[in-house]
Design a protein around this motif. Sequence first.
Motif, PDB file in Angstrom:
ATOM      1  N   GLU A   1       0.867  -1.188   0.000  1.00 13.28           N
ATOM      2  CA  GLU A   1       0.000   0.000   0.000  1.00 13.28           C
ATOM      3  C   GLU A   1       0.896   1.228   0.000  1.00 13.28           C
ATOM      4  OE1 GLU A   1      -2.549  -0.116   3.405  1.00 13.28           O
ATOM      5  OE2 GLU A   1      -3.374  -2.090   2.898  1.00 13.28           O
ATOM      6  N   LYS A   2       0.474   2.272  -0.750  1.00 18.49           N
ATOM      7  CA  LYS A   2       1.252   3.515  -0.825  1.00 18.49           C
ATOM      8  C   LYS A   2       0.471   4.649  -0.154  1.00 18.49           C
ATOM      9  CE  LYS A   2       1.188   3.250  -5.356  1.00 18.49           C
ATOM     10  NZ  LYS A   2       0.772   1.935  -5.825  1.00 18.49           N
ATOM     11  N   ARG A   3       1.192   5.479   0.598  1.00 25.35           N
ATOM     12  CA  ARG A   3       0.594   6.674   1.210  1.00 25.35           C
ATOM     13  C   ARG A   3       1.563   7.837   1.038  1.00 25.35           C
ATOM     14  NH1 ARG A   3      -0.691   3.719   6.929  1.00 25.35           N
ATOM     15  NH2 ARG A   3      -2.170   2.167   6.168  1.00 25.35           N
ATOM     16  N   PHE A   4       1.005   9.046   0.908  1.00 26.19           N
ATOM     17  CA  PHE A   4       1.863  10.225   0.753  1.00 26.19           C
ATOM     18  C   PHE A   4       1.415  11.343   1.676  1.00 26.19           C
ATOM     19  CE2 PHE A   4       2.061   7.948  -3.273  1.00 26.19           C
ATOM     20  CZ  PHE A   4       3.441   7.871  -3.462  1.00 26.19           C
ATOM     21  N   VAL A   5       2.395  11.963   2.323  1.00 26.99           N
ATOM     22  CA  VAL A   5       2.153  13.168   3.120  1.00 26.99           C
ATOM     23  C   VAL A   5       3.205  14.174   2.661  1.00 26.99           C
ATOM     24  CG1 VAL A   5       2.062  14.204   5.407  1.00 26.99           C
ATOM     25  CG2 VAL A   5       1.320  11.828   5.092  1.00 26.99           C
ATOM     26  N   GLY A   6       2.778  15.119   1.841  1.00 29.09           N
ATOM     27  CA  GLY A   6       3.741  16.055   1.250  1.00 29.09           C
ATOM     28  C   GLY A   6       4.682  15.291   0.340  1.00 29.09           C
ATOM     29  N   SER A   7       5.985  15.499   0.522  1.00 25.38           N
ATOM     30  CA  SER A   7       6.967  14.805  -0.323  1.00 25.38           C
ATOM     31  C   SER A   7       7.415  13.475   0.282  1.00 25.38           C
ATOM     32  CB  SER A   7       8.194  15.705  -0.539  1.00 25.38           C
ATOM     33  OG  SER A   7       8.815  15.949   0.704  1.00 25.38           O
ATOM     34  N   LEU A   8       6.909  13.165   1.478  1.00 28.06           N
ATOM     35  CA  LEU A   8       7.292  11.899   2.131  1.00 28.06           C
ATOM     36  C   LEU A   8       6.323  10.792   1.731  1.00 28.06           C
ATOM     37  CD1 LEU A   8       9.149  10.485   4.273  1.00 28.06           C
ATOM     38  CD2 LEU A   8       7.357  10.968   5.930  1.00 28.06           C
ATOM     39  N   GLY A   9       6.874   9.720   1.224  1.00 27.58           N
ATOM     40  CA  GLY A   9       6.036   8.571   0.849  1.00 27.58           C
ATOM     41  C   GLY A   9       6.212   7.425   1.823  1.00 27.58           C
ATOM     42  N   THR A  10       5.160   6.679   2.010  1.00 29.67           N
ATOM     43  CA  THR A  10       5.216   5.503   2.882  1.00 29.67           C
ATOM     44  C   THR A  10       4.714   4.287   2.112  1.00 29.67           C
ATOM     45  OG1 THR A  10       4.927   6.747   4.940  1.00 29.67           O
ATOM     46  CG2 THR A  10       4.274   4.438   4.979  1.00 29.67           C
ATOM     47  N   ILE A  11       5.456   3.201   2.190  1.00 32.40           N
ATOM     48  CA  ILE A  11       5.022   1.939   1.589  1.00 32.40           C
ATOM     49  C   ILE A  11       4.794   0.934   2.711  1.00 32.40           C
ATOM     50  CG2 ILE A  11       5.625   0.029   0.050  1.00 32.40           C
ATOM     51  CD1 ILE A  11       7.402   1.931  -1.521  1.00 32.40           C
ATOM     52  N   ILE A  12       3.592   0.406   2.790  1.00 36.49           N
ATOM     53  CA  ILE A  12       3.279  -0.672   3.731  1.00 36.49           C
ATOM     54  C   ILE A  12       3.451  -1.981   2.971  1.00 36.49           C
ATOM     55  CG2 ILE A  12       1.576  -1.667   5.320  1.00 36.49           C
ATOM     56  CD1 ILE A  12       2.175   1.174   6.098  1.00 36.49           C
ATOM     57  N   VAL A  13       4.378  -2.818   3.421  1.00 34.05           N
ATOM     58  CA  VAL A  13       4.649  -4.099   2.752  1.00 34.05           C
ATOM     59  C   VAL A  13       4.018  -5.223   3.569  1.00 34.05           C
ATOM     60  CG1 VAL A  13       6.439  -5.666   1.926  1.00 34.05           C
ATOM     61  CG2 VAL A  13       6.839  -3.193   1.874  1.00 34.05           C
TER      62      VAL A  13
ATOM     63  N   VAL B   1       3.939  -7.488   8.587  1.00 32.47           N
ATOM     64  CA  VAL B   1       3.625  -6.195   7.967  1.00 32.47           C
ATOM     65  C   VAL B   1       4.728  -5.223   8.363  1.00 32.47           C
ATOM     66  CG1 VAL B   1       1.983  -4.289   7.794  1.00 32.47           C
ATOM     67  CG2 VAL B   1       1.132  -6.628   8.071  1.00 32.47           C
ATOM     68  N   ILE B   2       5.403  -4.636   7.374  1.00 30.08           N
ATOM     69  CA  ILE B   2       6.463  -3.670   7.678  1.00 30.08           C
ATOM     70  C   ILE B   2       6.175  -2.362   6.950  1.00 30.08           C
ATOM     71  CG2 ILE B   2       8.215  -5.443   8.081  1.00 30.08           C
ATOM     72  CD1 ILE B   2       9.350  -4.854   5.321  1.00 30.08           C
ATOM     73  N   GLN B   3       6.764  -1.286   7.457  1.00 30.93           N
ATOM     74  CA  GLN B   3       6.537   0.041   6.884  1.00 30.93           C
ATOM     75  C   GLN B   3       7.866   0.673   6.491  1.00 30.93           C
ATOM     76  OE1 GLN B   3       3.900   2.673   9.123  1.00 30.93           O
ATOM     77  NE2 GLN B   3       5.194   4.424   8.615  1.00 30.93           N
ATOM     78  N   LEU B   4       7.908   1.252   5.294  1.00 35.83           N
ATOM     79  CA  LEU B   4       9.087   1.957   4.799  1.00 35.83           C
ATOM     80  C   LEU B   4       8.716   3.409   4.532  1.00 35.83           C
ATOM     81  CD1 LEU B   4      10.201  -0.733   2.181  1.00 35.83           C
ATOM     82  CD2 LEU B   4      11.386  -0.251   4.332  1.00 35.83           C
ATOM     83  N   ASP B   5       9.378   4.343   5.219  1.00 37.65           N
ATOM     84  CA  ASP B   5       9.190   5.779   4.959  1.00 37.65           C
ATOM     85  C   ASP B   5      10.283   6.221   4.000  1.00 37.65           C
ATOM     86  OD1 ASP B   5       7.097   5.736   6.723  1.00 37.65           O
ATOM     87  OD2 ASP B   5       8.258   6.491   8.426  1.00 37.65           O
TER      88      ASP B   5
END
Length: 549
Positions: A59-71, A78-82
């Motif tokens: 899953e992809k999420r964006f807050v401004g220029s920072l993106g987050t990928i939930i794998v 479940v892991i999260q990459l900022d």
Amino acid sequence: MEFAELIKTPRVDGVVLHRPFMPTVEGTLCLTGHHLILSSRQDNTEELWLLHSNIDSIEKRFVGSLGTIIVKCKDLRVIQLDIPGMEECLNIANSIEALSTLDILSLMYPFFYRPMFEVIEDGWKSFLPLDAFKDLETMTDEWRLSEVNKDFSVCPSYPPLVAVPKDIDDDTLRKVASFRHGGRFPVLSYYHKKNGMVMMRSGQPLTGTNGRRCKEDEKLINATLRPGKRGYIIDTRTINVAQQAKARGGGIESEANYPQWRRIHKAVERSNVLQESLIKLVEACNDQSHSMDRWLSKLEASNWQTHVKEILTTACLAAQCIDREGASVLVHGTEGADSTLQVTSLAQIILDPACRTIRGFQSLVEREWLQAGHPFQQRCAQSAYSNSKPRQEAPVFLLFLDCVWQILRQFPCSFEFSESFLVLVFEHSYASQFGTFLGNSTAERAKLSLPEKTVSLWSWVNRPQELERLTNPLYEANSLVIWPSVAPQSLLLWEGVFLRWNRSSKCLDEAYEEMVHIIEYNKELQNKVNSLRRQLAQLETEDPLLQTP
């Protein structure tokens, strides 16, 4: 195809990794053809090496220029990459999606993996049908190994060698194969040394609406009966489903044509229902917000424990027919490659103490799952998080492992392997550097030259240091048949798989270490007692006055 074509951004700095119950790590994210790697310059920080084949969805999420990928992984992690930078985040996400959904087998990681350990034993040669048959020959001379399927033309999902009654020739087998679903004619699954009874497995008979008959089929399965004895056919479908199968060319063994066999229907759910059940169960386990009532309601709605109970009940019935009734058994559903294998393999866990050892369990997985044609590539293509519509995916093998864990929990001293071994086998069945679970059949594995081009999981497991880690410290060899309870209150949620990433294992790890310490201390004391007894006996023989009254 080159992997580089799918990797738009191979490296990004300043990526932050979040994992359950582990400290946050900042480092460099690298994408290779097979791995997602995050390494940090921080001391004592564990790197992340994640196989793309282990990724179920993102899953992809964006807050401004920072993106987050939930794998979300197939092992239920479940892991999260900022990731700093929207473009980098999108490129990484697109590459992960492309690399994790590759279905070209020859591009899978096992073909590129080179072991960093010394291969002491080639796992591909450890559990060959010929070796298993040699063991059978020490117990009976009523069976033979047939090469009727040596080119996989009689049954594409069977191995080249199968055990069949000695008096049945290959021409008869070919005729029977044309009467059974997918060519899966009845073959030997298990021989019960105690009383000579057998368990066979097959596909459904193709009787159709006209009540087609095959005298060769009747002859084959009757050849396994003792004079004056009856056998049991355990059909893993409801009577209605079995009757409806006639309209599609399938069917059941009629009592008129199989008078010496009693047919019993024990409903075990089909694969599409099991996949939905797994999705609901994992969703319930990951939902931290609900009350006790809501949690229990969601757990019940998943029906997972009901499936565990159904399979264990059917396996116990098969074992009971063989051990207590002294009758031979034939097990089948529709294809004979899913619920059939769950039942035959669990019945052997109950009946045969050898299957409760580490090597014996490996042999069971080889014989009753891999060589028996369970379609691992199809069934384990997705786990509980995939967004795409399920095709042929189903947690059939995971459900079997769950049932084994239930028996292990009820008989903690009767299994040589620990829960960790079952979890390891589950993980590798979905994603692995080893070639053991690639492909859907022995024919596919032979075509891909897996034994020559990949390493077997068993080559790694059977190293002394790995065996030590996977051995159950409570194990005491038990030669008896073990009868698990299938009462609802006896069956628990397998927390070691379904809650593993949702809570810290620190307390459980500490308790396990304390248990091992107590067992070792107890052994030391026992050795001291034995030593003192020997000393006392020695003194008594030297000085008669010291003899105990």
